[in-house]
Structure formats: C-alpha cells, structure tokens
Design an enzyme around this catalytic site. Sequence first.
Site, PDB file in Angstrom:
ATOM      1  N   GLU A   1      -2.536   6.198  -8.271  1.00 12.50           N
ATOM      2  CA  GLU A   1      -3.484   7.205  -7.755  1.00 12.50           C
ATOM      3  C   GLU A   1      -3.382   8.500  -8.547  1.00 12.50           C
ATOM      4  OE1 GLU A   1      -3.852   7.449  -3.502  1.00 12.50           O
ATOM      5  OE2 GLU A   1      -4.085   9.618  -3.529  1.00 12.50           O
TER       6      GLU A   1
ATOM      7  N   HIS B   1      -9.483   5.380  -1.035  1.00 12.51           N
ATOM      8  CA  HIS B   1      -8.606   5.406   0.146  1.00 12.51           C
ATOM      9  C   HIS B   1      -9.292   6.204   1.250  1.00 12.51           C
ATOM     10  CE1 HIS B   1      -4.649   3.758  -1.156  1.00 12.51           C
ATOM     11  NE2 HIS B   1      -5.301   3.767  -2.298  1.00 12.51           N
TER      12      HIS B   1
ATOM     13  N   GLY C   1     -10.993   5.145   4.015  1.00 13.38           N
ATOM     14  CA  GLY C   1     -12.363   4.701   4.314  1.00 13.38           C
ATOM     15  C   GLY C   1     -12.825   5.020   5.730  1.00 13.38           C
TER      16      GLY C   1
ATOM     17  N   ILE D   1      -9.177   0.574   4.467  1.00 11.56           N
ATOM     18  CA  ILE D   1      -9.585   0.908   5.830  1.00 11.56           C
ATOM     19  C   ILE D   1      -8.446   0.562   6.776  1.00 11.56           C
ATOM     20  CG2 ILE D   1     -11.046   0.068   7.718  1.00 11.56           C
ATOM     21  CD1 ILE D   1     -12.888   1.499   6.210  1.00 11.56           C
TER      22      ILE D   1
ATOM     23  N   ASP E   1       0.838  -1.200   0.000  1.00 14.50           N
ATOM     24  CA  ASP E   1       0.000   0.000   0.000  1.00 14.50           C
ATOM     25  C   ASP E   1       0.881   1.263   0.000  1.00 14.50           C
ATOM     26  OD1 ASP E   1      -2.411   1.391   0.181  1.00 14.50           O
ATOM     27  OD2 ASP E   1      -2.429   1.352   2.372  1.00 14.50           O
TER      28      ASP E   1
HETATM   29  P1  13P Z   1      -7.897   5.183   6.807  1.00 14.04           P
HETATM   30  O1  13P Z   1      -6.870   4.920   7.837  1.00 14.04           O
HETATM   31  O2  13P Z   1      -8.410   6.561   6.805  1.00 14.04           O
HETATM   32  O3  13P Z   1      -8.999   4.170   6.835  1.00 14.04           O
HETATM   33  O4  13P Z   1      -7.178   5.035   5.377  1.00 14.04           O
HETATM   34  C1  13P Z   1      -6.595   3.821   5.066  1.00 14.04           C
HETATM   35  C2  13P Z   1      -5.965   3.885   3.726  1.00 14.04           C
HETATM   36  O5  13P Z   1      -6.432   4.559   2.829  1.00 14.04           O
HETATM   37  C3  13P Z   1      -4.770   3.081   3.524  1.00 14.04           C
HETATM   38  O6  13P Z   1      -4.268   3.221   2.236  1.00 14.04           O
END
Ligand code: 13P
Length: 277
Positions: free
Chosen positions: A133, A209, A211, A232, A81
């Site tokens: 992105e 992203h 969430g 998330i 990620d």
């Molecule tokens: P949050 O921590 O706001 O849920 O975002 C997670 C995210 O987008 C990881 O790439």
Amino acid sequence: MLINPKFAFEKAMNYNFAIPSTNFIDAMTLCAYLEVAEEEKLPIIISIAESHIQYIDFDDAVLLAKYYINKYNVKAILHLDHGQSFDLIKKAIDSGFNSVMIDASSKPFEENVRITKEIVDYAHERGVFVESEIGHVGSGDLVGLSCSADDDNIYTTVEEALEFAKLTNTDSLAISIGTVHGNYIGEPKINFERLREIREKLSIPLVLHGGSSSGDENLNRCAKEGIDKINIYTDFIVAGQKATSSEVDYHENKKNVKNAIKDKLRHYFKVFETKEV
Ligand code: 13P
C-alpha cells in the site's frame, strides 16, 4: 480450490471488474462467503486480517480456511490482509496462503519501500503474490467524512505509485483515492481522476480498501475504471448485527445473521460486476 491470483487479476483488469476481498473471523462468516461464491460461480478472496487475530487464533483460521476452500466448489485466493509483522507474513506464506499484504503505508516512503521489498523477495522465492500500500487509507469509524476533494494530500500521487511499484516489484498496489476503513457518515468523495491517471500509467492490479459504506455507484465506477480488488468487511458485520433480534432464539438469530451476510455479498458481487475466472 485455490487459484492463481495473477491469473484472476489479469481477467479483472481485462474485463473491468473487481473481485471482493472478504474478511472472516469465524467459521460462520467464512462459510457465508464461500456459499455465495459457490452459488454464483464467482471468484472470492478469503482474507484474514492481522488485526482480527484477537477474534480467532491464526492457526485455527488457517485450518478452517483451507478445509472450507476445498470443501466448497469455489475458486478462491487465500490472503493475509494488512500484514504488518514479518513473522506473521512469513508464517502465512509458509502455511499455504497464496497472497499476502504487507502494509507499511503509515511509514515514510523509503521505509515502506525497504519493508515491502523484503517481503516481496521472500514471497516471490516461494511463488506467493504480494499486495502493498502506498498512500495511507485511514480509519473512519463514524468520525464523519474525513476527506474532501480539496484535501489533496490524502490521495496517492501518480509519481509515488509508479516509483513505489518500480522499487518494490510488488504484484498489486492498494492506493488511497478517498475511502477509509470502517463506518463513516455520508459517502466519500472518490478521486476518479487520480484513479484514471494511476491506471493509465501502472499495469499491475489496483486495490481499494475501506469499501464499506462507500456508495454502490462509487464502487461500481471504481470496479469499471481500474480497481481490480475491493476490500469489504464492516458492511457484512453491520448487516449481521442488524439481522439480530431479541424476539427470536439464538438459533434463529444465527441463521438470520448468516443470511444477511450472504445477501450483502450477493449485492456486492453485482456492484463490482465480478465475473467468472
Ligand atoms: P471496510 O471494513 O471499511 O469495508 O474495510 C475493509 C478493508 O479494507 C479490509 O482491508
């Protein structure tokens, strides 16, 4: 076992659901996600974020993820990620991740295209799926709502999404439609109209992203109206943190934290209407 991301996202696109992407930082968070995915027989994206390597050594994370994905009876995607360094993305691909994200979204358009294309070429030669992105999803962290429906320049435009996808050959695309990473006060104003326009014109999976604390109704609508993967993380650690108490001992706290994370994932599987693949 690891499943082909293309196949999983094809299902998500055809049946209007989203697959959760959950970040792990240790064996406990990893196992919490996998146990729920196994129980519910639902697909899961197990993600390690480049920014979390401060909490877990990358090589340890890879070993843990591979071991537990095989141990549990699950259908999982192993994903890097917010990859930013070419070296780490290469390392992830060479160590068996079947999906990586290149995040050059804070760079100017042309540079984002150039960097993303380089990763796409490297990954595709090795059969690995790439997310990128366009339109930067920023950080909330309790600063309050940083976006409003009138603040149009925070949203990914249809034109840039189409052009970016065409120029990079990315497999999936994270777009900015009103969420931010981390905590924020209140709920974001999601630009569903923009999501609909991008969904209509772009046939690759779309990713949301940030969430956490975006509101269940918003996230459910996103899943039904064109988002195929929802990231998330913060909500899991907040749930874990809230489950701790100085009244009980360390072991009890550990158990409660894990259960709180599992409950949160069960909840989000429902909100995202995730289905078997
Ligand atoms: P949050 O921590 O706001 O849920 O975002 C997670 C995210 O987008 C990881 O790439």
